[in-house]
Design an enzyme around this catalytic site. Structure first.
Site, short mmCIF file in Angstrom:
data_model
loop_
_atom_site.label_atom_id
_atom_site.label_comp_id
_atom_site.label_asym_id
_atom_site.label_seq_id
_atom_site.Cartn_x
_atom_site.Cartn_y
_atom_site.Cartn_z
N GLY A 1 0.65 -5.13 0.45
CA GLY A 1 -0.44 -5.43 -0.22
C GLY A 1 -0.20 -5.88 -1.65
N GLU B 1 4.55 -5.83 7.24
CA GLU B 1 3.70 -4.66 7.91
C GLU B 1 4.04 -4.43 9.15
OE1 GLU B 1 2.61 -6.78 5.48
OE2 GLU B 1 1.03 -5.91 4.19
N GLU C 1 -0.51 -9.30 -1.01
CA GLU C 1 -1.89 -9.73 -0.82
C GLU C 1 -2.66 -9.95 -2.24
OE1 GLU C 1 -2.46 -6.71 2.21
OE2 GLU C 1 -2.96 -8.37 3.57
N ALA D 1 1.06 -1.13 0.03
CA ALA D 1 -0.21 0.01 0.01
C ALA D 1 0.90 1.19 -0.07
CB ALA D 1 -0.90 0.04 1.11
N1 T1G Z 1 4.79 3.55 -0.24
C1 T1G Z 1 4.99 4.48 -0.53
N2 T1G Z 1 6.20 4.89 -0.88
C2 T1G Z 1 7.18 3.67 -0.95
C3 T1G Z 1 6.71 2.48 -0.39
C4 T1G Z 1 5.40 2.19 -0.21
N3 T1G Z 1 5.02 1.20 0.24
N4 T1G Z 1 7.77 1.63 -0.49
C5 T1G Z 1 9.12 2.55 -1.08
N5 T1G Z 1 8.54 3.55 -1.42
C6 T1G Z 1 9.24 4.78 -1.64
C7 T1G Z 1 10.53 5.16 -0.90
O1 T1G Z 1 10.02 5.91 0.10
C8 T1G Z 1 11.20 5.83 -1.69
O2 T1G Z 1 10.96 7.10 -2.18
C9 T1G Z 1 11.42 4.91 -3.07
O3 T1G Z 1 9.86 4.43 -2.87
C10 T1G Z 1 12.55 3.84 -3.16
O4 T1G Z 1 12.27 3.15 -1.64
C11 T1G Z 1 -2.45 -3.28 2.53
C12 T1G Z 1 -1.06 -1.81 4.51
C13 T1G Z 1 10.06 -1.85 -2.00
C14 T1G Z 1 12.19 -3.13 -0.83
O5 T1G Z 1 6.74 -2.07 3.97
O6 T1G Z 1 10.69 -2.23 1.71
O7 T1G Z 1 1.08 -2.95 2.11
O8 T1G Z 1 12.62 8.43 -1.06
O9 T1G Z 1 14.69 3.68 -1.34
O10 T1G Z 1 16.09 0.25 -1.16
O11 T1G Z 1 -1.73 -4.84 3.97
O12 T1G Z 1 11.17 0.37 -0.57
O13 T1G Z 1 12.81 7.64 -3.61
O14 T1G Z 1 10.92 9.46 -2.56
O15 T1G Z 1 13.49 1.85 -0.04
O16 T1G Z 1 15.02 -0.48 -3.69
C15 T1G Z 1 4.23 -2.69 2.96
C16 T1G Z 1 8.34 -0.78 2.00
C17 T1G Z 1 3.38 -1.68 3.07
C18 T1G Z 1 7.48 -2.09 1.62
C19 T1G Z 1 12.47 -1.05 -2.23
N6 T1G Z 1 4.99 -2.46 2.18
N7 T1G Z 1 9.28 -0.47 1.11
O17 T1G Z 1 13.72 -0.86 -1.62
O18 T1G Z 1 14.05 1.49 -2.50
S1 T1G Z 1 1.89 -1.46 4.03
C20 T1G Z 1 6.46 -2.34 2.67
C21 T1G Z 1 10.53 -1.41 1.09
C22 T1G Z 1 0.92 -2.56 3.27
C23 T1G Z 1 -1.29 -3.90 3.22
C24 T1G Z 1 -0.52 -2.88 4.14
C25 T1G Z 1 11.39 -0.90 0.04
C26 T1G Z 1 11.50 -1.80 -1.41
P1 T1G Z 1 11.96 8.28 -2.28
P2 T1G Z 1 13.54 2.47 -1.44
P3 T1G Z 1 14.87 0.28 -2.19
#
Ligand code: T1G
Length: 687
Positions: A101, A124, A104, A62
């Site tokens: 998500g 999460e 999911e 998400a």
């Molecule tokens: N939402 C918004 N922005 C995100 C994002 C996300 N989920 N994940 C990464 N970004 C942005 C980050 O801020 C950065 O932005 C750019 O992408 C590159 O990220 C419904 C509720 C995917 C392994 O927790 O683990 O889903 O600084 O530098 O090292 O049940 O990003 O460039 O402007 O980290 O290659 C669950 C979190 C969400 C994944 C990539 N998902 N992200 O790593 O790049 S909650 C996460 C990561 C959810 C559902 C629930 C990593 C990555 P900017 P980066 P990277």
């Protein structure tokens, strides 16, 4: 602008999500995805559908920017329900990281095809929440309760091969193009009339209740203070109920945690990690530096761990040691360490041998000549390090990054030993290097911007957390640790026992107290440094060292250790030594409350960090929080020392520091100018 396109590969509809940089499921994406899916299902010429993503990764979750704020449907769970209603095969084409998500969404598809290097996870809990799109109900139905519990409560990713073996993925694309493989898979499902595989229709296999109680016990031990992992156990336990009942339970927990304090704090940590990679004065257009070979000088604990970090991500590394026996010991330790981490990652024996085969042992420094990056990890002696760098200057190829892993020597002085100071940088790995994520990237005055940028990129490739710091004594983490250690020694003189102090800090959320940690690391290391620098502010630590009490390595330190035990017990002999110091200094011991212990150990950290921010040694408060969370065990759910100070109220912290400075006669506790200024402006470090 986010887009979701519907294209046709013959009679297979390809729904492509295109929302750079990680295809997060923003509101716009969810609306468009639901629409395209509906169009595909309503189109009589379409026999099956594939959901794929443009760019470097499948949906990474998400959109975290939207979480915790008012949001509109369709939510991830609604799209999963829409997929459940599909009457034509839908196949997910997974590349990069399918997370949160995103996984999911893929779980609600009938089948999943993954690229060989894809990784999948439900992270999460690292944000203080749980999966809210049906993941706690579908994942147990796909892989069983045990693995689902591990993945959801730990939040770690698994690779495509492990996912295939667990039944999370149905095929690994042997071809380079996972989308083409998914289209072919969908066509087979149609041609062979496979019954649609809906995870919601599958019953969860029997799970003994002790599986959940064991998970709760393990979480209470390893993730103490975190709410989400324990709640995640409740959600997964609900998967034993009928599917829709379990979904309701998940939604209730998901909503509750989003309203809780830990979500906001852990979201701060998430974004601080992303900020840490952005260095203001680094040109954005620096060409990426090709790193295909590494070398590590020194096969001790740190050198072996660092070499392992390179091999673990497929970078060949030459491990160089002057002494044959030391090299053999280092290699043996490296194999042992990798075998245990391989077990944790479900790595196959073949994969383990392939990775270990990337480590080339050598007794000749000349074998570093072809390396694109060389990390020196020899004994912490400046003259020795300078000698190594003088030799490397002669041997290393032009353009190689020359890094020192020193934890407190002068990186400028090391760089000055070469004719190429622009290529010299500090990479301060934290021990054990193959486990700890944090690396302080120590930028010396002459380090070239391109070398800083390349080092940050390399650390991220090693799956480390790089934080850029200035080349000042102790950099950031250890310079702050010095302040806390000095105050910890004073607490013992003032009347607290080692166990009083350690208990207070463990209750605050640290995995272990400062004295148990020092016994583990060894009192002699900092004793040697203090003597070299004429530091006399640690009379208790000095007295213990003079009595030969160096900690676990000698069986006694602040505590006593029975043979074979790593659990210290209070030691009357240590109490006697502390009492002698009090008498010598004429201090009458007083009982000290746990809350005061916490203030006297945390506020000096904040004060010193404020000074380091002012001096430019630390770039941002978020960097300081990351260093202490990832290098010293500061509880992430408290956000780090600077975030915590803002939660307490910076004015209150300022006042307590001023009081302690007067009461203890300690000038280092006088509130830093940056704190005074922020309080005067009515601001904190963040607000
Ligand atoms: N939402 C918004 N922005 C995100 C994002 C996300 N989920 N994940 C990464 N970004 C942005 C980050 O801020 C950065 O932005 C750019 O992408 C590159 O990220 C419904 C509720 C995917 C392994 O927790 O683990 O889903 O600084 O530098 O090292 O049940 O990003 O460039 O402007 O980290 O290659 C669950 C979190 C969400 C994944 C990539 N998902 N992200 O790593 O790049 S909650 C996460 C990561 C959810 C559902 C629930 C990593 C990555 P900017 P980066 P990277």
């Amino acid at each position: 602008m986010a887009e979701v396109r519907l294209e046709h590969a013959g009679d297979v509809a390809v729904i492509e999500i295109d929302n750079p940089p990680v295809n997060a499921l923003s509101q716009a994406v969810r609306v468009a995805l639901a629409a395209r899916l509906g169009e595909a299902m309503a189109d009589g010429t379409v026999k099956a559908a594939v959901i794929a993503c443009a760019g470097r990764t499948f949906v990474a979750g998400a959109d975290i920017n939207e979480l915790g704020k008012p949001r509109s449907p369709p939510f991830t769970g609604d799209i999963a329900a829409q997929l459940d209603g599909c009457t034509k095969p839908v196949v997910a084409a997974i590349h990069g990281t399918a997370l949160g998500g995103g996984l999911e969404l893929a779980l609600a598809c009938h089948w999943r095809v993954a690229a060989p290097d894809a990784r999948l996870g439900l992270p999460e809990v690292k944000l203080g929440i749980i999966p809210g799109g049906g993941g706690t109900q579908r994942l147990p139905r796909a892989v069983g309760v045990k693995l689902a519990l591990d993945m959801i409560t730990g939040g770690d990713m698994i690779g495509a091969q492990a996912a295939l073996e667990a039944g999370l993925v149905d095929e690994i694309a042997t071809r380079a193009d996972v989308r083409a493989a998914a289209i072919a898979f969908a066509r087979r499902a149609v041609a062979e009339k496979w019954p649609l595989k809906r995870l919601r229709d599958r019953a969860v296999e029997f799970a003994p209740s002790e599986l959940f109680s064991r998970a709760r016990t393990e979480i209470a031990r390893r993730q103490r203070g975190l709410e989400a992992p324990l709640k995640a156990v409740d959600a997964v336990a609900a998967s034993l109920k009928p599917f829709d009942d379990g979904l309701k339970r998940e939604q209730a927990i998901f909503a509750e945690l989003q309203r809780g304090p830990q979500f906001g704090t852990l979201r701060h940590v998430f974004f601080a990690e992303r900020e840490a990679a952005k260095i203001p004065d680094l040109p954005a257009d620096l060409p990426p530096r090709e790193i295909t070979q590494a070398a590590v000088i020194g096969a001790g604990t740190m050198g072996g761990g660092i070499a392992l970090c390179f091999a673990a991500v497929g970078i060949p590394v030459t491990l160089i040691e002057a002494d044959k026996a030391a090299l053999e010991r280092g290699l043996a330790a490296l194999r042992r360490n990798y075998e245990s981490s391989a077990r944790r990652q479900n790595l196959s024996a073949a994969e383990l041998d392939k990775r270990l085969g990337l480590v080339k042992p050598s007794l000749q420094l000349a074998h570093a000549a072809a390396a694109d990056v060389i990390v020196e990890a020899v004994f912490e002696d400046l003259a020795l390090k300078q000698r190594v760098f003088r030799d490397l200057d002669r041997i290393a190829k032009p353009g190689a990054i020359l890094a020192t892993n020193t934890s407190y020597q002068d990186v400028e002085a090391i760089a000055a030993a070469t004719a190429r100071p622009a290529d010299v940088i500090g990479l301060h790995f934290f021990s054990p290097a193959h486990i700890m994520r944090l690396v302080e990237v120590v930028r010396a005055k002459e380090t070239a911007p391109a070398v800083v940028a390349a080092s940050i990129a390399l650390m991220r490739r090693l799956r480390k957390l790089p934080v850029v710091v200035g080349a000042a004594p102790g950099f950031v983490g250890n310079r702050m640790l010095f302040e806390r250690s000095r105050e910890a020694d004073r607490l013992l003189r003032d009347g607290a026992s080692p166990q009083d102090v350690d208990r207070a800090m463990v209750e605050f959320g640290f995995p272990m107290g400062p004295f148990a940690a020092t016994d583990l690391a060894g009192l002699d290391i900092s004793w040697r440094m203090r003597k070299a620098r004429g530091i006399v502010e640690f009379p208790v630590a000095d007295a213990l060292c003079e009595a030969g009490r160096f900690g676990q390595k000698t069986g006694t330190g602040y505590y006593r250790y029975e043979a074979g035990s790593r659990q210290g017990v209070p030691d009357p002999e240590a109490d006697r030594i502390i009492s002698d110091v009090r008498n010598r200094l004429g201090v009458a011991p007083q009982p000290i409350a746990a809350a005061v212990i916490v203030e006297r150990l945390i506020y000096p950290l904040v004060n010193q960090a404020a000074r380091l921010l002012e001096a430019g040694v630390a770039l941002r408060p978020g960097d300081v929080d990351l260093i202490w969370i990832n290098g010293y065990g500061f509880p992430a759910w408290r956000g780090g020392p600077m975030f915590y100070a803002d939660q307490i109220g910076l004015e209150s912290v300022r006042d307590r520091l001023g009081h302690l400075a007067r009461e203890l006669g300690e000038p280092a506790l006088v509130p830093a100018p940056l704190i005074e200024r922020r309080v005067k402006e009515g601001r904190g470090f963040y607000a």
